[in-house]
Design a protein around this motif. Structure first.
Motif, PDB file in Angstrom:
ATOM      1  N   THR A   1       0.845  -1.196   0.000  1.00  0.00           N
ATOM      2  CA  THR A   1       0.000   0.000   0.000  1.00  0.00           C
ATOM      3  C   THR A   1       0.880   1.246   0.000  1.00  0.00           C
ATOM      4  O   THR A   1       1.996   1.229   0.525  1.00  0.00           O
ATOM      5  CB  THR A   1      -0.920   0.021   1.232  1.00  0.00           C
ATOM      6  OG1 THR A   1      -0.121   0.076   2.427  1.00  0.00           O
ATOM      7  CG2 THR A   1      -1.811  -1.216   1.283  1.00  0.00           C
ATOM      8  N   TRP A   2       0.367   2.344  -0.590  1.00  0.00           N
ATOM      9  CA  TRP A   2       1.191   3.550  -0.684  1.00  0.00           C
ATOM     10  C   TRP A   2       1.469   4.145   0.692  1.00  0.00           C
ATOM     11  O   TRP A   2       2.557   4.697   0.931  1.00  0.00           O
ATOM     12  CB  TRP A   2       0.539   4.587  -1.595  1.00  0.00           C
ATOM     13  CG  TRP A   2      -0.684   5.272  -1.025  1.00  0.00           C
ATOM     14  CD1 TRP A   2      -1.980   4.938  -1.225  1.00  0.00           C
ATOM     15  CD2 TRP A   2      -0.692   6.416  -0.160  1.00  0.00           C
ATOM     16  NE1 TRP A   2      -2.817   5.783  -0.539  1.00  0.00           N
ATOM     17  CE2 TRP A   2      -2.055   6.707   0.123  1.00  0.00           C
ATOM     18  CE3 TRP A   2       0.297   7.223   0.397  1.00  0.00           C
ATOM     19  CZ2 TRP A   2      -2.440   7.772   0.931  1.00  0.00           C
ATOM     20  CZ3 TRP A   2      -0.082   8.284   1.214  1.00  0.00           C
ATOM     21  CH2 TRP A   2      -1.431   8.547   1.477  1.00  0.00           C
ATOM     22  N   GLU A   3       0.506   4.001   1.612  1.00  0.00           N
ATOM     23  CA  GLU A   3       0.742   4.527   2.966  1.00  0.00           C
ATOM     24  C   GLU A   3       1.900   3.791   3.629  1.00  0.00           C
ATOM     25  O   GLU A   3       2.747   4.395   4.283  1.00  0.00           O
ATOM     26  CB  GLU A   3      -0.517   4.391   3.829  1.00  0.00           C
ATOM     27  CG  GLU A   3      -1.726   5.159   3.320  1.00  0.00           C
ATOM     28  CD  GLU A   3      -2.652   4.273   2.509  1.00  0.00           C
ATOM     29  OE1 GLU A   3      -3.853   4.605   2.410  1.00  0.00           O
ATOM     30  OE2 GLU A   3      -2.180   3.244   1.982  1.00  0.00           O
ATOM     31  N   PHE A   4       1.910   2.465   3.447  1.00  0.00           N
ATOM     32  CA  PHE A   4       2.978   1.678   4.072  1.00  0.00           C
ATOM     33  C   PHE A   4       4.326   2.002   3.441  1.00  0.00           C
ATOM     34  O   PHE A   4       5.346   2.092   4.136  1.00  0.00           O
ATOM     35  CB  PHE A   4       2.671   0.185   3.936  1.00  0.00           C
ATOM     36  CG  PHE A   4       3.511  -0.675   4.828  1.00  0.00           C
ATOM     37  CD1 PHE A   4       3.037  -1.088   6.060  1.00  0.00           C
ATOM     38  CD2 PHE A   4       4.789  -1.066   4.455  1.00  0.00           C
ATOM     39  CE1 PHE A   4       3.817  -1.869   6.900  1.00  0.00           C
ATOM     40  CE2 PHE A   4       5.574  -1.841   5.280  1.00  0.00           C
ATOM     41  CZ  PHE A   4       5.088  -2.248   6.518  1.00  0.00           C
ATOM     42  N   ILE A   5       4.345   2.164   2.124  1.00  0.00           N
ATOM     43  CA  ILE A   5       5.605   2.481   1.442  1.00  0.00           C
ATOM     44  C   ILE A   5       6.153   3.826   1.914  1.00  0.00           C
ATOM     45  O   ILE A   5       7.354   3.964   2.185  1.00  0.00           O
ATOM     46  CB  ILE A   5       5.381   2.479  -0.086  1.00  0.00           C
ATOM     47  CG1 ILE A   5       5.075   1.061  -0.568  1.00  0.00           C
ATOM     48  CG2 ILE A   5       6.603   3.035  -0.809  1.00  0.00           C
ATOM     49  CD1 ILE A   5       4.636   0.984  -2.011  1.00  0.00           C
ATOM     50  N   LEU A   6       5.262   4.827   2.033  1.00  0.00           N
ATOM     51  CA  LEU A   6       5.708   6.135   2.523  1.00  0.00           C
ATOM     52  C   LEU A   6       6.190   6.033   3.965  1.00  0.00           C
ATOM     53  O   LEU A   6       7.216   6.625   4.336  1.00  0.00           O
ATOM     54  CB  LEU A   6       4.564   7.146   2.411  1.00  0.00           C
ATOM     55  CG  LEU A   6       4.856   8.566   2.920  1.00  0.00           C
ATOM     56  CD1 LEU A   6       6.063   9.156   2.202  1.00  0.00           C
ATOM     57  CD2 LEU A   6       3.634   9.470   2.750  1.00  0.00           C
ATOM     58  N   GLY A   7       5.445   5.284   4.788  1.00  0.00           N
ATOM     59  CA  GLY A   7       5.858   5.093   6.171  1.00  0.00           C
ATOM     60  C   GLY A   7       7.204   4.407   6.275  1.00  0.00           C
ATOM     61  O   GLY A   7       8.039   4.754   7.116  1.00  0.00           O
ATOM     62  N   THR A   8       7.436   3.431   5.394  1.00  0.00           N
ATOM     63  CA  THR A   8       8.718   2.723   5.393  1.00  0.00           C
ATOM     64  C   THR A   8       9.849   3.662   4.987  1.00  0.00           C
ATOM     65  O   THR A   8      10.960   3.598   5.533  1.00  0.00           O
ATOM     66  CB  THR A   8       8.654   1.521   4.442  1.00  0.00           C
ATOM     67  OG1 THR A   8       7.614   0.632   4.865  1.00  0.00           O
ATOM     68  CG2 THR A   8       9.973   0.768   4.437  1.00  0.00           C
ATOM     69  N   ALA A   9       9.581   4.544   4.008  1.00  0.00           N
ATOM     70  CA  ALA A   9      10.591   5.520   3.606  1.00  0.00           C
ATOM     71  C   ALA A   9      10.977   6.415   4.783  1.00  0.00           C
ATOM     72  O   ALA A   9      12.162   6.723   4.995  1.00  0.00           O
ATOM     73  CB  ALA A   9      10.078   6.361   2.446  1.00  0.00           C
ATOM     74  N   LEU A  10       9.976   6.829   5.557  1.00  0.00           N
ATOM     75  CA  LEU A  10      10.260   7.633   6.747  1.00  0.00           C
ATOM     76  C   LEU A  10      11.051   6.828   7.768  1.00  0.00           C
ATOM     77  O   LEU A  10      11.932   7.369   8.461  1.00  0.00           O
ATOM     78  CB  LEU A  10       8.957   8.138   7.364  1.00  0.00           C
ATOM     79  CG  LEU A  10       8.264   9.277   6.607  1.00  0.00           C
ATOM     80  CD1 LEU A  10       6.888   9.555   7.210  1.00  0.00           C
ATOM     81  CD2 LEU A  10       9.120  10.546   6.633  1.00  0.00           C
ATOM     82  N   ASP A  11      10.754   5.538   7.879  1.00  0.00           N
ATOM     83  CA  ASP A  11      11.513   4.682   8.789  1.00  0.00           C
ATOM     84  C   ASP A  11      12.979   4.605   8.372  1.00  0.00           C
ATOM     85  O   ASP A  11      13.877   4.564   9.219  1.00  0.00           O
ATOM     86  CB  ASP A  11      10.915   3.276   8.823  1.00  0.00           C
ATOM     87  CG  ASP A  11       9.738   3.164   9.773  1.00  0.00           C
ATOM     88  OD1 ASP A  11       9.542   4.100  10.579  1.00  0.00           O
ATOM     89  OD2 ASP A  11       9.022   2.156   9.712  1.00  0.00           O
ATOM     90  N   VAL A  12      13.223   4.543   7.066  1.00  0.00           N
ATOM     91  CA  VAL A  12      14.605   4.485   6.567  1.00  0.00           C
ATOM     92  C   VAL A  12      15.350   5.769   6.938  1.00  0.00           C
ATOM     93  O   VAL A  12      16.504   5.731   7.387  1.00  0.00           O
ATOM     94  CB  VAL A  12      14.618   4.261   5.051  1.00  0.00           C
ATOM     95  CG1 VAL A  12      16.035   4.409   4.497  1.00  0.00           C
ATOM     96  CG2 VAL A  12      14.067   2.888   4.705  1.00  0.00           C
TER      97      VAL A  12
END
Length: 304
Positions: A59-70
């Protein structure tokens, strides 16, 4: 010290925002799976399968959240090299506050007075820690320490993943704690990693601590995703806070030479204990909230 605190606070903001976005994506994927009545999305114990976790991760929300985690990972790693671990990890764990505030807006979660009070106490404890923190210890540890860190991290992530799979829908808090231990191992590994100061790639690649960092970071992110799928986002994040602060803080003091300011050891210990207790309280109240609201028709299904 101030620069390190700013870096740790920025990492905290990234992690907190990322957690909520990942929860939004995880829950949307869970609703879609429930609408399709897809049995492949659940284990026999009621928890998410690898398939359902992968679906959430797309999901796009998860991908964006993962980018922030990185981004948070990079900032957190830098903070671990600049501050005592008991301070850097605790400041980073204040992402619980960001998570709680954003979850009101994005997940429709209503925080009760005990949760707000616990969050306020956590913030106060962070101030105590910042005041009491002294100079950081060294970055060197015995070779055996690096190997034990890798072994322990592998056992926690692999064994913990199997345990959560068995617990199913009852394993949210355990999953949050295990992910915190993974991120805590990441912080310790970054702190003692060989070859960083001199940018010696050969020493880094042959250091077991590097692989503890990778296993702790990737495995911790996976288990945290599972926790967000099956339980309260605030409860799971609070459990994560406990895991990523207690063990690294203790390791920094016992083996890496982290100390408090002269005469303020009692304040550092008090702030640390209060911060952990406040996180436990948020986890407890978040779990109660999750159980109380589960039967509600307009509550978003998680992991079902």
């Amino acid at each position: 010290m101030i620069a390190g605190l700013v870096v740790a606070a920025a990492a905290s903001a990234c992690y907190g925002t990322g957690s909520v976005l990942q929860a939004v994506g995880s829950r949307r994927a869970a609703r879609e799976a429930a609408a399709e009545a897809d049995p492949a999305q659940l284990t026999e114990h009621g928890g998410p399968t690898l398939s359902s976790t992968g679906r959430a991760a797309r999901t796009w929300e998860f991908i964006l959240g993962t980018a922030l985690d990185v981004v948070g990972f990079g900032l957190g790693a830098l903070a671990a090299r600049m501050l005592p671990l008991f301070l850097s990890q605790t400041v980073i764990s204040a992402n619980l506050v960001v998570t709680a505030v954003l979850s009101i807006r994005l997940l429709g979660i209503r925080l009760r007075r005990p949760e707000w009070a616990s969050i306020a106490v956590l913030c106060a404890a962070l101030v105590l820690l910042a005041v009491a923190a002294g100079p950081q210890g060294g970055h060197q540890a015995a070779p055996a320490f690096h190997w034990w860190l890798l072994i322990a991290t592998t056992v926690v992530i692999v064994g913990g993943s199997l345990l959560v799979r068995r617990m199913g829908s009852r394993g949210a808090i355990v999953a949050g704690l295990l992910s915190g231990l993974g991120f805590g191992a990441l912080g310790i590994g970054v702190r003692v990693l060989n070859g960083v100061d001199t940018l010696d790639l050969g020493r880094m690649l042959t250091d077991p601590a590097l692989y503890a960092v990778l296993i702790g970071g990737i495995g911790g992110m996976y288990v945290h995703t599972v926790a967000l799928q099956i339980g309260s986002v605030n409860g799971a994040t609070a459990a994560l806070v406990i895991g990523e602060t207690v063990v690294p803080g203790a390791a920094g003091v016992l083996w890496l030479g982290d100390v408090s300011r002269s005469g303020l050891g009692w304040l550092a210990v008090g702030g640390f204990v209060i911060a952990v207790a406040a996180a436990v309280a948020v986890a407890h109240f978040g779990q109660e909230e999750d159980a109380a609201e589960a039967p509600s028709e307009d509550r978003e299904p998680v992991g079902v």
